[in-house]
Motif scaffolding. Structure first.
Motif, PDB file in Angstrom:
ATOM      1  N   PRO A  33      -1.501   7.692  10.920  1.00 12.52           N
ATOM      2  CA  PRO A  33      -1.036   8.061  12.266  1.00 12.52           C
ATOM      3  C   PRO A  33       0.197   7.252  12.683  1.00 12.52           C
ATOM      4  O   PRO A  33       0.362   6.095  12.292  1.00 12.52           O
ATOM      5  N   GLY A  34       1.049   7.896  13.467  1.00 12.96           N
ATOM      6  CA  GLY A  34       2.224   7.226  14.005  1.00 12.96           C
ATOM      7  C   GLY A  34       3.257   6.914  12.939  1.00 12.96           C
ATOM      8  O   GLY A  34       3.220   7.444  11.832  1.00 12.96           O
ATOM      9  N   ILE A  35       4.178   6.038  13.328  1.00 16.16           N
ATOM     10  CA  ILE A  35       5.210   5.591  12.383  1.00 16.16           C
ATOM     11  C   ILE A  35       4.999   4.103  12.194  1.00 16.16           C
ATOM     12  O   ILE A  35       5.206   3.307  13.106  1.00 16.16           O
ATOM     13  N   THR A  36       4.555   3.748  11.002  1.00 10.19           N
ATOM     14  CA  THR A  36       4.264   2.353  10.683  1.00 10.19           C
ATOM     15  C   THR A  36       5.136   1.936   9.499  1.00 10.19           C
ATOM     16  O   THR A  36       5.649   2.787   8.768  1.00 10.19           O
ATOM     17  N   PRO A  37       5.284   0.631   9.306  1.00 15.29           N
ATOM     18  CA  PRO A  37       6.032   0.181   8.123  1.00 15.29           C
ATOM     19  C   PRO A  37       5.430   0.709   6.820  1.00 15.29           C
ATOM     20  O   PRO A  37       6.161   1.091   5.905  1.00 15.29           O
ATOM     21  N   THR A  38       4.112   0.760   6.742  1.00 10.14           N
ATOM     22  CA  THR A  38       3.456   1.265   5.528  1.00 10.14           C
ATOM     23  C   THR A  38       3.790   2.739   5.323  1.00 10.14           C
ATOM     24  O   THR A  38       4.119   3.157   4.205  1.00 10.14           O
ATOM     25  N   LYS A  39       3.714   3.519   6.368  1.00 10.33           N
ATOM     26  CA  LYS A  39       4.015   4.952   6.259  1.00 10.33           C
ATOM     27  C   LYS A  39       5.461   5.154   5.825  1.00 10.33           C
ATOM     28  O   LYS A  39       5.743   5.980   4.949  1.00 10.33           O
ATOM     29  N   LEU A  40       6.381   4.423   6.409  1.00  8.66           N
ATOM     30  CA  LEU A  40       7.801   4.543   6.034  1.00  8.66           C
ATOM     31  C   LEU A  40       8.019   4.140   4.576  1.00  8.66           C
ATOM     32  O   LEU A  40       8.795   4.780   3.861  1.00  8.66           O
ATOM     33  N   LYS A  41       7.320   3.092   4.140  1.00 11.87           N
ATOM     34  CA  LYS A  41       7.415   2.649   2.747  1.00 11.87           C
ATOM     35  C   LYS A  41       6.907   3.753   1.818  1.00 11.87           C
ATOM     36  O   LYS A  41       7.539   4.074   0.811  1.00 11.87           O
ATOM     37  N   TYR A  42       5.780   4.352   2.163  1.00  6.36           N
ATOM     38  CA  TYR A  42       5.220   5.423   1.339  1.00  6.36           C
ATOM     39  C   TYR A  42       6.138   6.633   1.289  1.00  6.36           C
ATOM     40  O   TYR A  42       6.275   7.262   0.242  1.00  6.36           O
ATOM     41  N   PHE A  43       6.752   6.974   2.418  1.00 10.18           N
ATOM     42  CA  PHE A  43       7.707   8.087   2.427  1.00 10.18           C
ATOM     43  C   PHE A  43       8.866   7.792   1.488  1.00 10.18           C
ATOM     44  O   PHE A  43       9.306   8.672   0.740  1.00 10.18           O
ATOM     45  N   SER A  44       9.375   6.566   1.524  1.00 13.20           N
ATOM     46  CA  SER A  44      10.475   6.196   0.629  1.00 13.20           C
ATOM     47  C   SER A  44      10.049   6.303  -0.826  1.00 13.20           C
ATOM     48  O   SER A  44      10.757   6.888  -1.648  1.00 13.20           O
ATOM     49  N   TRP A  45       8.902   5.746  -1.147  1.00 10.33           N
ATOM     50  CA  TRP A  45       8.411   5.807  -2.523  1.00 10.33           C
ATOM     51  C   TRP A  45       8.220   7.252  -2.969  1.00 10.33           C
ATOM     52  O   TRP A  45       8.548   7.606  -4.098  1.00 10.33           O
ATOM     53  N   HIS A  46       7.666   8.083  -2.074  1.00  8.46           N
ATOM     54  CA  HIS A  46       7.439   9.500  -2.375  1.00  8.46           C
ATOM     55  C   HIS A  46       8.767  10.191  -2.720  1.00  8.46           C
ATOM     56  O   HIS A  46       8.860  10.927  -3.700  1.00  8.46           O
TER      57      HIS A  46
END
Length: 174
Positions: A33-46
């Protein structure tokens, strides 16, 4: 029975592992949920994995154009050979279409793609909310199609290994 070349085998398994990783990351990141550092990191890796898959798929296609696949066993029915050929063609198409749709989805969302955090890829389209919504759906459904085709591919390989015992799977094992 003849085998695939070592470069074809390496590219096959490397791309397969990267696709599994990108799919797992995709499923995981959208549930955060939301925009978190972990989510942004995963999007980059993806995205990085997707661009890598696209580059490796290009190499694989170039290799494949210069090196014929080993022939199927003459004992394999013609309809199975046709089905295998069609499935492989669709898998190749998806290896290209999915990263491209994801790339354009990012651009339509106004989010640049910077490969490995250092190489900015060109913005081929401007941000566009209408295209963003369409490309999000295209990317999702292409991935769902890949999931089904991947499962069929694995089931067929296992059928050939354990039921038919015809050596088809061994052609692609290192």
């Amino acid at each position: 029975m003849s085998r695939y070349t070592l470069p074809a085998i390496i590219l096959h398994w490397l791309i397969a592992l990267l696709i599994i990783a990108a799919f797992a990351l995709g499923i995981t990141m959208v549930d955060i949920p939301g925009i978190t550092p972990t989510k942004l990191k995963y999007f980059s890796w993806h995205k990085w994995i997707g661009i890598t898959v696209l580059g490796l798929a290009c190499l694989r296609l170039l290799w494949r154009l210069g090196h014929k696949a080993p022939a199927y066993s003459s004992a394999m029915p013609g309809w199975q050979q046709s089905a295998a050929h069609s499935l492989h063609g669709l898998l190749y198409l998806l290896m290209f279409a999915i990263p491209v749709s994801g790339y354009f989805y990012s651009l339509a969302a106004g989010v640049p793609v910077v490969y490995l955090g250092v190489l900015p890829l060109p913005a081929l389209i401007d941000p566009n909310p209408e295209w963003k919504a369409i490309l999000k759906q295209v990317h999702y459904w292409l991935n769902m199609t890949l999931l089904v085709m991947f499962a069929l591919h694995v089931v067929a390989a296992l059928k050939h290994q354990f039921i038919d015992r015809d050596g088809v799977l061994k052609r692609m094992l290192p």
